[in-house]
Design a protein around this motif. Structure first.
Motif, PDB file in Angstrom:
ATOM      1  N   ASP A 194       0.827  -1.211   0.000  1.00  0.00           N
ATOM      2  CA  ASP A 194       0.000   0.000   0.000  1.00  0.00           C
ATOM      3  C   ASP A 194       0.862   1.263   0.000  1.00  0.00           C
ATOM      4  OD1 ASP A 194      -2.229  -1.588   0.012  1.00  0.00           O
ATOM      5  OD2 ASP A 194      -2.741  -1.245   2.124  1.00  0.00           O
ATOM      6  N   LEU A 195       1.920   1.253   0.793  1.00  0.00           N
ATOM      7  CA  LEU A 195       2.824   2.401   0.836  1.00  0.00           C
ATOM      8  C   LEU A 195       3.432   2.661  -0.536  1.00  0.00           C
ATOM      9  CD1 LEU A 195       4.513   4.513   2.475  1.00  0.00           C
ATOM     10  CD2 LEU A 195       6.211   2.692   2.796  1.00  0.00           C
ATOM     11  N   ASN A 196       3.817   1.588  -1.201  1.00  0.00           N
ATOM     12  CA  ASN A 196       4.497   1.716  -2.486  1.00  0.00           C
ATOM     13  C   ASN A 196       3.544   2.073  -3.617  1.00  0.00           C
ATOM     14  OD1 ASN A 196       6.913   1.560  -4.034  1.00  0.00           O
ATOM     15  ND2 ASN A 196       6.280  -0.434  -4.821  1.00  0.00           N
ATOM     16  N   GLU A 197       2.328   1.547  -3.559  1.00  0.00           N
ATOM     17  CA  GLU A 197       1.401   1.717  -4.683  1.00  0.00           C
ATOM     18  C   GLU A 197       0.345   2.794  -4.464  1.00  0.00           C
ATOM     19  OE1 GLU A 197      -1.979   1.516  -7.135  1.00  0.00           O
ATOM     20  OE2 GLU A 197      -2.073   0.865  -5.033  1.00  0.00           O
ATOM     21  N   ALA A 198      -0.054   3.029  -3.220  1.00  0.00           N
ATOM     22  CA  ALA A 198      -1.224   3.875  -2.977  1.00  0.00           C
ATOM     23  C   ALA A 198      -0.911   5.202  -2.290  1.00  0.00           C
ATOM     24  CB  ALA A 198      -2.246   3.100  -2.145  1.00  0.00           C
ATOM     25  N   SER A 199       0.363   5.562  -2.178  1.00  0.00           N
ATOM     26  CA  SER A 199       0.706   6.862  -1.603  1.00  0.00           C
ATOM     27  C   SER A 199       0.431   7.975  -2.612  1.00  0.00           C
ATOM     28  CB  SER A 199       2.183   6.885  -1.194  1.00  0.00           C
ATOM     29  OG  SER A 199       2.429   5.964  -0.146  1.00  0.00           O
ATOM     30  N   ASP A 200       0.358   9.196  -2.132  1.00  0.00           N
ATOM     31  CA  ASP A 200       0.060  10.330  -3.007  1.00  0.00           C
ATOM     32  C   ASP A 200       1.054  10.429  -4.165  1.00  0.00           C
ATOM     33  OD1 ASP A 200      -2.073  10.993  -1.413  1.00  0.00           O
ATOM     34  OD2 ASP A 200      -1.007  12.559  -0.296  1.00  0.00           O
ATOM     35  N   TRP A 201       2.318  10.118  -3.877  1.00  0.00           N
ATOM     36  CA  TRP A 201       3.368  10.275  -4.888  1.00  0.00           C
ATOM     37  C   TRP A 201       3.481   9.077  -5.839  1.00  0.00           C
ATOM     38  CZ3 TRP A 201       4.185  10.432   0.438  1.00  0.00           C
ATOM     39  CH2 TRP A 201       4.592   9.227   1.018  1.00  0.00           C
ATOM     40  N   SER A 202       2.689   8.021  -5.598  1.00  0.00           N
ATOM     41  CA  SER A 202       2.763   6.819  -6.437  1.00  0.00           C
ATOM     42  C   SER A 202       1.891   6.910  -7.681  1.00  0.00           C
ATOM     43  CB  SER A 202       2.326   5.592  -5.625  1.00  0.00           C
ATOM     44  OG  SER A 202       3.071   5.466  -4.438  1.00  0.00           O
ATOM     45  N   SER A 203       1.022   7.882  -7.737  1.00  0.00           N
ATOM     46  CA  SER A 203       0.012   7.965  -8.794  1.00  0.00           C
ATOM     47  C   SER A 203       0.592   8.443 -10.126  1.00  0.00           C
ATOM     48  CB  SER A 203      -1.097   8.921  -8.356  1.00  0.00           C
ATOM     49  OG  SER A 203      -1.987   9.183  -9.408  1.00  0.00           O
ATOM     50  N   THR A 204      -0.080   8.031 -11.206  1.00  0.00           N
ATOM     51  CA  THR A 204       0.281   8.531 -12.542  1.00  0.00           C
ATOM     52  C   THR A 204      -0.618   9.689 -12.969  1.00  0.00           C
ATOM     53  OG1 THR A 204      -1.198   6.903 -13.570  1.00  0.00           O
ATOM     54  CG2 THR A 204       1.127   6.274 -13.302  1.00  0.00           C
ATOM     55  N   GLY A 205      -1.501  10.130 -12.091  1.00  0.00           N
ATOM     56  CA  GLY A 205      -2.454  11.175 -12.459  1.00  0.00           C
ATOM     57  C   GLY A 205      -1.802  12.461 -12.923  1.00  0.00           C
ATOM     58  N   THR A 206      -0.790  12.909 -12.191  1.00  0.00           N
ATOM     59  CA  THR A 206      -0.139  14.171 -12.553  1.00  0.00           C
ATOM     60  C   THR A 206       0.647  14.054 -13.861  1.00  0.00           C
ATOM     61  OG1 THR A 206      -0.029  14.800 -10.220  1.00  0.00           O
ATOM     62  CG2 THR A 206       1.396  15.996 -11.742  1.00  0.00           C
ATOM     63  N   PRO A 207       1.469  13.009 -14.048  1.00  0.00           N
ATOM     64  CA  PRO A 207       2.129  12.863 -15.357  1.00  0.00           C
ATOM     65  C   PRO A 207       1.138  12.773 -16.516  1.00  0.00           C
ATOM     66  CG  PRO A 207       3.175  11.442 -13.740  1.00  0.00           C
ATOM     67  CD  PRO A 207       1.955  12.010 -13.082  1.00  0.00           C
ATOM     68  N   LYS A 208       0.058  12.026 -16.342  1.00  0.00           N
ATOM     69  CA  LYS A 208      -0.950  11.932 -17.410  1.00  0.00           C
ATOM     70  C   LYS A 208      -1.547  13.299 -17.731  1.00  0.00           C
ATOM     71  CE  LYS A 208      -2.753   7.215 -16.912  1.00  0.00           C
ATOM     72  NZ  LYS A 208      -3.956   6.409 -16.626  1.00  0.00           N
ATOM     73  N   GLY A 209      -1.853  14.052 -16.673  1.00  0.00           N
ATOM     74  CA  GLY A 209      -2.466  15.359 -16.866  1.00  0.00           C
ATOM     75  C   GLY A 209      -1.555  16.337 -17.582  1.00  0.00           C
ATOM     76  N   TYR A 210      -0.253  16.180 -17.402  1.00  0.00           N
ATOM     77  CA  TYR A 210       0.695  17.060 -18.092  1.00  0.00           C
ATOM     78  C   TYR A 210       0.903  16.615 -19.540  1.00  0.00           C
ATOM     79  CZ  TYR A 210       5.057  19.222 -19.559  1.00  0.00           C
ATOM     80  OH  TYR A 210       5.998  19.918 -20.269  1.00  0.00           O
ATOM     81  N   ILE A 211       1.055  15.310 -19.754  1.00  0.00           N
ATOM     82  CA  ILE A 211       1.435  14.798 -21.080  1.00  0.00           C
ATOM     83  C   ILE A 211       0.262  14.828 -22.060  1.00  0.00           C
ATOM     84  CG2 ILE A 211       2.257  12.729 -22.287  1.00  0.00           C
ATOM     85  CD1 ILE A 211       3.921  12.135 -19.712  1.00  0.00           C
ATOM     86  N   LYS A 212      -0.944  14.496 -21.579  1.00  0.00           N
ATOM     87  CA  LYS A 212      -2.171  14.626 -22.383  1.00  0.00           C
ATOM     88  C   LYS A 212      -2.136  13.841 -23.698  1.00  0.00           C
ATOM     89  CE  LYS A 212      -3.462  19.270 -20.706  1.00  0.00           C
ATOM     90  NZ  LYS A 212      -2.316  19.503 -19.790  1.00  0.00           N
ATOM     91  N   TYR A 213      -1.801  12.573 -23.611  1.00  0.00           N
ATOM     92  CA  TYR A 213      -1.785  11.740 -24.822  1.00  0.00           C
ATOM     93  C   TYR A 213      -3.010  10.839 -24.824  1.00  0.00           C
ATOM     94  CZ  TYR A 213       0.045   8.978 -28.677  1.00  0.00           C
ATOM     95  OH  TYR A 213       0.214   8.379 -29.895  1.00  0.00           O
ATOM     96  N   GLU A 214      -3.743  10.844 -25.926  1.00  0.00           N
ATOM     97  CA  GLU A 214      -5.014  10.123 -25.978  1.00  0.00           C
ATOM     98  C   GLU A 214      -4.830   8.608 -26.033  1.00  0.00           C
ATOM     99  OE1 GLU A 214      -8.697  11.678 -27.737  1.00  0.00           O
ATOM    100  OE2 GLU A 214      -7.349  12.855 -29.012  1.00  0.00           O
ATOM    101  N   ARG A 215      -5.850   7.923 -25.546  1.00  0.00           N
ATOM    102  CA  ARG A 215      -5.829   6.459 -25.536  1.00  0.00           C
ATOM    103  C   ARG A 215      -5.986   5.916 -26.959  1.00  0.00           C
ATOM    104  NH1 ARG A 215      -6.554   3.986 -20.270  1.00  0.00           N
ATOM    105  NH2 ARG A 215      -6.898   5.585 -18.681  1.00  0.00           N
ATOM    106  N   PRO A 216      -5.447   4.721 -27.207  1.00  0.00           N
ATOM    107  CA  PRO A 216      -5.417   4.203 -28.586  1.00  0.00           C
ATOM    108  C   PRO A 216      -6.795   3.991 -29.198  1.00  0.00           C
ATOM    109  CG  PRO A 216      -4.698   2.531 -27.005  1.00  0.00           C
ATOM    110  CD  PRO A 216      -4.744   3.827 -26.275  1.00  0.00           C
ATOM    111  N   TYR A 217      -7.791   3.590 -28.401  1.00  0.00           N
ATOM    112  CA  TYR A 217      -9.106   3.336 -28.983  1.00  0.00           C
ATOM    113  C   TYR A 217      -9.778   4.628 -29.442  1.00  0.00           C
ATOM    114  CZ  TYR A 217     -11.510   4.728 -24.595  1.00  0.00           C
ATOM    115  OH  TYR A 217     -11.994   5.409 -23.512  1.00  0.00           O
ATOM    116  N   ARG A 218      -9.295   5.766 -28.951  1.00  0.00           N
ATOM    117  CA  ARG A 218      -9.815   7.053 -29.416  1.00  0.00           C
ATOM    118  C   ARG A 218      -9.069   7.548 -30.656  1.00  0.00           C
ATOM    119  NH1 ARG A 218     -10.314   9.103 -23.580  1.00  0.00           N
ATOM    120  NH2 ARG A 218     -12.517   8.790 -23.112  1.00  0.00           N
ATOM    121  N   LEU A 219      -7.861   7.029 -30.852  1.00  0.00           N
ATOM    122  CA  LEU A 219      -7.044   7.465 -31.982  1.00  0.00           C
ATOM    123  C   LEU A 219      -7.317   6.652 -33.243  1.00  0.00           C
ATOM    124  CD1 LEU A 219      -3.612   7.999 -30.173  1.00  0.00           C
ATOM    125  CD2 LEU A 219      -5.231   9.761 -30.926  1.00  0.00           C
TER     126      LEU A 219
END
Length: 591
Positions: A194-219
């Protein structure tokens, strides 16, 4: 004193002087040779030290800044989980929508199409369950026969155990159940995951929000969506981005944490981690680049958690609890999806690159990230940190592949291969194993084909088995414990020296390219029908054990010439008249 005596004395003094000069000259020659050897050894050590020295990224070292991956740090300038992709994915794509390498991005999308369109029913079902279940629960199957005990003692659970009869409604939630209980018998393991996977800093939300690359099924409409998830994925918000894959990141954070505390399933767990990533491509959720990025980010996060001194007590407790609870709890009736080593190797290796060809130089030196050696600490417990870094250095992927050349080297790590020991001896390597500590300290097997200029010295009471087709040049020395040859070329291209301990021949025709030397306290153990051919000379002493004869006559050793004999001989499985016959070229057992 008479003239004759004076003459004799003068001659004696002259002889003494000549002998003295000769001795000094010889001693000086030896000192020069030793100094040259020491310099050569020092040069090799310095080269090795330089080779495994970490290189900073633009953000510093990831393990020192990993907690900066938070929602308030939204750019590569202040978030290492974004900056780690600066010279890989962000050199192909710009968050403003500019395709910096349109051809490569198209290839990334094109790879998703056949994977989704050729999915088997079993893969469709599995990728659906991977999508719906808690991200951490997904990794339990990597424990194979130990999963039964883990589920019971970690109070692990899921509300997704089967596939639906029709596509899910658009608003269907993910699993609502807690994957495991931090207050359970295996609570320390659950807490570490849980510490490794579920901490605030473990998330990919912020990198995704910055990079903004669409999912393949939408492309591309050619990307086939998992049929059970058609409605769910169609209703997903536009801000539900592709890169990096959150499920894959979580899979490596979970799988590598479990592999640390239970290294008996190291390769199976990281193979399952990579399979979760593949499941995301199968479902149409993510592109290959996104799951490759997830492996990189998840591995960097795990190394950071395991290196953080604040976590040491929890890490140690989790390891102890996992070993105590699981090591003797294998369920022979449990399904083991990852029982096939060769299939695991094939799958994991493919998912490192997803079949992309190199796009730049393949000859750049390997870089080992700061702190990455901790990922092998429990799998190769008898090695030093520097030796574990050398293992990572000599088993890493070539440079030049898309996505893998991040500044610190996280992308080029091949943990599956690293778990099989050294890929090369860059210098003479001493391995000291302590059998009294059990586990891999007591016995381990190296499966890689080991090359290099260096040699191997086996020390300590444990047993090490070599099964690779080895070519290392520096020779093999056994001082204590047991070294087993399960390949004809296990000992590489050098000499074999038995100063103590035991060498066991467990291959049909083991070759020693140099000389063979056995001391009085050493043992050569030869299994039925096996033998060794020594290209050079052999000096025999100590003990010979030959067991399980398949014929009345068995050749044990051949060589160019011989000195000495075995001082003790033990023949097991032969008749009462069996004895050893020595010739200038061989040692045979005749019954």
């Amino acid at each position: 004193m008479g003239s004759r005596c004076k003459s004799l004395l003068k001659g004696a003094l002259k002889c003494a002087f000549v002998l003295s000069v000769a001795t000094v000259t010889l001693s000086g020659h030896q000192q020069i040779s030793h100094a040259a050897a020491a310099k050569g050894s020092l040069d090799a050590s310095e080269s090795l030290k330089k080779a495994i020295t970490p290189v900073q990224g633009p953000y510093g070292y990831f393990v020192d800044h990993y907690k900066e991956n938070v929602k308030t740090n939204t750019t590569p300038d202040n978030n290492p989980a974004i900056a780690i992709f600066d010279n890989t994915f962000l050199s192909y794509w710009s968050p403003d929508g500019t395709k910096k390498n349109a051809e490569l991005l198209q290839e990334n999308l094109d790879k998703s199409i056949p994977i989704t369109n050729n999915a088997t029913q079993a893969e469709i079902d599995r990728s659906y369950l991977t999508d719906r279940r808690d991200l951490r629960y997904n990794l339990i199957s990597g424990l194979g026969p130990y999963s039964t005990a883990f589920i019971k003692d970690a109070d692990a659970q899921t509300d997704f155990n089967s596939v639906p009869s029709a596509p899910l409604p658009a608003n269907s939630p993910y699993s609502s159940m807690k994957w495991a209980d931090e207050n359970s018998k295996l609570g320390s393991v659950v807490k570490l995951v849980d510490l490794n996977e579920a901490s605030d800093w473990s998330s990919t939300g912020t990198p995704k929000g910055y990079i903004k690359y669409e999912r393949p099924y939408r492309l591309s409409s050619q990307v086939k969506v998992n049929p059970y998830l058609v409605n769910v994925m169609a209703a997903a918000p536009k801000t539900d981005y592709d890169f990096p894959s959150g499920h894959t990141t979580a899979a490596f954070e979970t799988g590598e944490a479990l592999a640390y505390v239970f290294p008996q399933r190291y390769q199976q767990l990281i193979t399952r981690s990579s399979e979760v990533g593949y499941d995301r491509v199968l479902a149409g959720r993510h592109s290959p680049f996104a799951v490759m990025g997830g492996r990189i980010l998840g591995t960097a996060m795990t190394a950071s958690t395991l290196n953080d001194p604040a976590n040491k007590q929890l890490i140690d407790q989790a390891y102890q609890d996992a070993q105590k609870d699981l090591s003797k709890a294998a369920d022979s009736t449990a399904k083991d999806t990852f029982a096939n080593y060769q299939q695991n190797l094939k799958d994991y290796t493919y998912r490192l690159t997803y079949g992309f060809k190199p796009i730049s130089s393949t000859t750049k030196p390997m870089v080992v990230p700061k702190g990455a050696e901790v990922l092998l600490k429990t799998r190769l417990p008898y090695l030093s940190d520097a030796q574990r870094r050398e293992v990572l250095y000599t088993t890493g992927l070539p440079s030049g592949y898309p996505m893998l050349d991040d500044p610190e080297g996280w992308g080029r790590l091949n943990l599956f291969k690293a778990a099989n020991g050294f890929g090369e001896f860059l210098t003479n390597t001493t391995v000291t194993m302590d059998a009294s500590k059990g586990g891999y300290q007591a016995a381990d097997t190296w499966k890689n084909a080991i090359s290099g200029k260096g040699g191997l010295t086996k020390a300590g009471s444990g047993q090490l088995t070599l099964i690779g087709d080895n070519t290392y040049a520096g020779g093999t020395t056994v001082k204590a414990g047991t070294l087993v040859a399960q390949n004809d070329h296990a000992f590489g291209n050098g000499s074999l020296t038995l100063d103590g301990g035991t060498v066991t021949l467990s291959a049909k025709h083991v070759t020693v390219k140099g000389t063979y030397h056995q001391a009085k306290d050493a043992t050569l153990h030869v299994n039925a029908g096996d033998r060794a051919t020594v290209d050079g000379s052999a000096h025999l002493n100590g003990t010979l054990v030959v067991n399980g004869a398949k014929s009345k006559n068995q050749t044990v050793l051949t060589f160019s010439k011989r000195t000495g004999k075995f001082s003790h001989v033990k023949l097991e499985g032969f008749g009462k008249n069996a004895h050893v016959v020595y010739t200038n070229k061989s040692v045979k057992v005749t019954d």
